[in-house]
Design a protein around this motif. Structure first.
Motif, PDB file in Angstrom:
ATOM      1  N   PHE A 198       0.820  -1.211   0.000  1.00 36.78           N
ATOM      2  CA  PHE A 198       0.000   0.000   0.000  1.00 36.78           C
ATOM      3  C   PHE A 198       0.856   1.265   0.000  1.00 36.78           C
ATOM      4  O   PHE A 198       0.381   2.358   0.334  1.00 36.78           O
ATOM      5  N   GLY A 199       2.128   1.117  -0.366  1.00 37.60           N
ATOM      6  CA  GLY A 199       3.008   2.277  -0.434  1.00 37.60           C
ATOM      7  C   GLY A 199       3.415   2.822   0.918  1.00 37.60           C
ATOM      8  O   GLY A 199       3.805   3.988   1.020  1.00 37.60           O
ATOM      9  N   LEU A 200       3.360   1.999   1.967  1.00 40.91           N
ATOM     10  CA  LEU A 200       3.609   2.483   3.325  1.00 40.91           C
ATOM     11  C   LEU A 200       4.803   1.810   4.006  1.00 40.91           C
ATOM     12  O   LEU A 200       4.959   1.923   5.218  1.00 40.91           O
ATOM     13  N   ALA A 201       5.640   1.142   3.240  1.00 39.95           N
ATOM     14  CA  ALA A 201       6.745   0.390   3.851  1.00 39.95           C
ATOM     15  C   ALA A 201       7.681   1.284   4.656  1.00 39.95           C
ATOM     16  O   ALA A 201       8.036   0.962   5.796  1.00 39.95           O
ATOM     17  N   THR A 202       8.096   2.401   4.085  1.00 39.11           N
ATOM     18  CA  THR A 202       9.002   3.300   4.804  1.00 39.11           C
ATOM     19  C   THR A 202       8.311   3.905   6.019  1.00 39.11           C
ATOM     20  O   THR A 202       8.876   3.944   7.123  1.00 39.11           O
ATOM     21  N   ALA A 203       7.080   4.363   5.829  1.00 40.69           N
ATOM     22  CA  ALA A 203       6.341   4.974   6.943  1.00 40.69           C
ATOM     23  C   ALA A 203       6.137   3.973   8.076  1.00 40.69           C
ATOM     24  O   ALA A 203       6.289   4.310   9.263  1.00 40.69           O
ATOM     25  N   ASN A 204       5.799   2.733   7.741  1.00 39.33           N
ATOM     26  CA  ASN A 204       5.585   1.728   8.778  1.00 39.33           C
ATOM     27  C   ASN A 204       6.888   1.330   9.463  1.00 39.33           C
ATOM     28  O   ASN A 204       6.918   1.090  10.677  1.00 39.33           O
ATOM     29  N   LEU A 223      13.649  -2.771  -3.641  1.00 42.97           N
ATOM     30  CA  LEU A 223      13.494  -4.017  -4.393  1.00 42.97           C
ATOM     31  C   LEU A 223      12.929  -5.104  -3.485  1.00 42.97           C
ATOM     32  O   LEU A 223      13.305  -5.212  -2.320  1.00 42.97           O
ATOM     33  N   GLY A 224      12.007  -5.911  -4.012  1.00 37.91           N
ATOM     34  CA  GLY A 224      11.474  -6.991  -3.199  1.00 37.91           C
ATOM     35  C   GLY A 224      10.230  -7.597  -3.798  1.00 37.91           C
ATOM     36  O   GLY A 224       9.747  -7.175  -4.854  1.00 37.91           O
ATOM     37  N   GLU A 225       9.698  -8.585  -3.106  1.00 38.04           N
ATOM     38  CA  GLU A 225       8.527  -9.292  -3.610  1.00 38.04           C
ATOM     39  C   GLU A 225       7.325  -8.346  -3.766  1.00 38.04           C
ATOM     40  O   GLU A 225       7.146  -7.425  -2.983  1.00 38.04           O
ATOM     41  N   ARG A 226       6.541  -8.608  -4.797  1.00 39.99           N
ATOM     42  CA  ARG A 226       5.344  -7.831  -5.135  1.00 39.99           C
ATOM     43  C   ARG A 226       5.698  -6.342  -5.272  1.00 39.99           C
ATOM     44  O   ARG A 226       6.410  -5.962  -6.188  1.00 39.99           O
ATOM     45  N   ALA A 227       5.242  -5.499  -4.348  1.00 37.90           N
ATOM     46  CA  ALA A 227       5.504  -4.057  -4.448  1.00 37.90           C
ATOM     47  C   ALA A 227       6.786  -3.643  -3.747  1.00 37.90           C
ATOM     48  O   ALA A 227       7.114  -2.456  -3.687  1.00 37.90           O
ATOM     49  N   GLY A 228       7.530  -4.611  -3.219  1.00 33.00           N
ATOM     50  CA  GLY A 228       8.832  -4.307  -2.650  1.00 33.00           C
ATOM     51  C   GLY A 228       8.838  -4.089  -1.144  1.00 33.00           C
ATOM     52  O   GLY A 228       7.832  -4.285  -0.448  1.00 33.00           O
ATOM     53  N   ASN A 229      10.004  -3.676  -0.651  1.00 32.13           N
ATOM     54  CA  ASN A 229      10.264  -3.500   0.775  1.00 32.13           C
ATOM     55  C   ASN A 229      10.572  -2.034   1.090  1.00 32.13           C
ATOM     56  O   ASN A 229      10.579  -1.194   0.197  1.00 32.13           O
ATOM     57  N   ALA A 230      10.861  -1.771   2.350  1.00 30.53           N
ATOM     58  CA  ALA A 230      11.269  -0.420   2.747  1.00 30.53           C
ATOM     59  C   ALA A 230      12.630  -0.117   2.127  1.00 30.53           C
ATOM     60  O   ALA A 230      13.596  -0.839   2.366  1.00 30.53           O
TER      61      ALA A 230
END
Length: 377
Positions: A198-204, A223-230
């Motif tokens: 949901f585009g919230l990896a860094t925020a979370n 880079l990472g699975e599906r939509a990626g990682n932080a």
């Protein structure tokens, strides 16, 4: 928000992105550059895969890097043996903790989850290894069950517990609540592992650190699975600039690292990618360009050199006369007000036709008679 520890997993979770396959030489080069930059811990892959994956991990382990090296494992004894065979001294053991994952992988048998984890942790500790435990799908787990797994891991001797938002369904407020419960109950460090669905990896990830977690997983470029990682570069610069947490990492080489991952992955970043994208410090619109020419801080949160980037002033549809005349002046061409407006109109028309900003040469070609400041061309 101090003493934060980066554990980068580009070489494991990053490479698990669909369509990505690093060669052993690429994995070694990436590990070496991250080590030079100052990343303190690297999750280098999955030893149990064997073959070239195990060869690459072994080669990295033999490089004598300063960074601590961690191998990812299932709660299976043979996985730990594979990590040992690669020369690793640190292992991460992953176990499912949500009902949906336990049903799929352990036929819903929660007792088996505890037994497998206990036996694997004990075996790893008997081999003298540092043990991190990862709770797969923590964000969808029953909170009391998650806490039982975390406390049991601690009692069995794990040195760190990873909270995983495996499918990226959290928001910062919910992350804060869930991670706070773990931090309050545990004496070992809590590590954040967030995904970007949901585009919230860094925020979370940052919310988890604010809630008391002291370690965070990242990947270069997200880079990472599906939509990626932080993304590593986003987490590092947010900590440095938003929270005044300097991790003593050489941020001036983040762009270089980003480009090396681009090359190894064969994936091109969108130009608007935060921190390291081509447009992160590019200015075209008249108001913004005019402000940046007066004082870069008007439209830049920090200097591009801080992350190894360069400021770019581009002439295109949204540019104004101030930027246009400034770019031309740098090339020794001066225009009066009427000439500048004529060229600007031509720039806007051509930019729309080409659907991009113009190169300097294309701009110069639009200047009638091209009068130089020291004479006529």
């Amino acid at each position: 928000m101090h003493n934060i520890h980066i554990n980068d997993t580009t070489l494991r979770d990053g490479e698990q992105a669909a369509g990505i396959a690093f060669s052993p030489a690429e994995k070694i080069a990436l590990a070496q550059l991250m080590d030079v930059i100052g990343i303190p811990e690297l999750e280098v892959g999955i030893p149990a895969m064997g073959g070239t994956e195990a060869d690459a991990i072994t080669a990295i382990a033999n490089k004598g890097l300063k960074a601590a090296l961690l191998g990812w494992n299932r709660a299976v004894r043979s996985d730990i043996e594979a990590s040992i065979a690669c020369g690793l001294k640190r292992v991460h053991i992953s176990i499912p903790v949500s009902s949906i994952q336990i049903n799929a992988k352990f036929q819903g048998n929660c007792t088996l989850v505890f037994n497998r984890l206990r036996d694997t942790v004990n075996f790893a500790l008997d081999q003298g290894l540092f043990v991190s435990v990862g709770a797969e799908d923590s964000s969808r787990a029953d909170e009391s069950f998650l806490l039982d797994v975390a406390l049991s891991s601690q009692d069995w001797g794990a040195s760190r517990f990873r909270f995983c938002d495996t499918v990226g369904i959290l928001d910062p407020a919910t992350t804060t609540h869930k991670v706070s419960l773990l931090v309050a109950a545990l004496s070992i460090p809590v590590e954040m592992h967030t995904h970007n669905d949901f585009g919230l990896a860094t925020a979370n990830a940052l919310a988890g650190l604010q809630a008391g977690a002291t370690s965070v997983n990242t990947t270069v470029n997200g880079l990472g699975e599906r939509a990626g990682n932080a993304p590593l570069e986003e987490v590092i610069m947010a900590l440095k600039r938003l929270y005044s947490v300097d991790l003593t990492i050489n941020t001036r080489r983040l762009r270089e690292l980003s480009q090396l991952v681009n090359q190894a992955s064969g994936v091109t970043l969108p130009p608007w990618k935060a921190i390291v994208g081509d447009n992160a410090f590019a200015h075209e619109s008249g108001i913004h360009a005019h402000g940046v020419l007066q004082n870069p801080a008007t439209y830049e949160p920090f200097a591009p050199e801080e992350v190894g980037c360069e400021r770019r002033l581009l002439v295109g549809k949204h540019s104004g006369r101030h930027l246009l005349t400034n770019v031309l002046k740098q090339k020794g061409i001066t225009l009066n007000s009427e000439e500048a407006q004529t060229v600007l109109d031509a720039v806007r028309n051509l930019s729309v036709q080409m659907k991009r900003s113009l190169t300097v040469d294309e701009l110069i070609d639009l200047v009638p008679n091209r009068r130089m400041s020291h004479g006529i061309i």
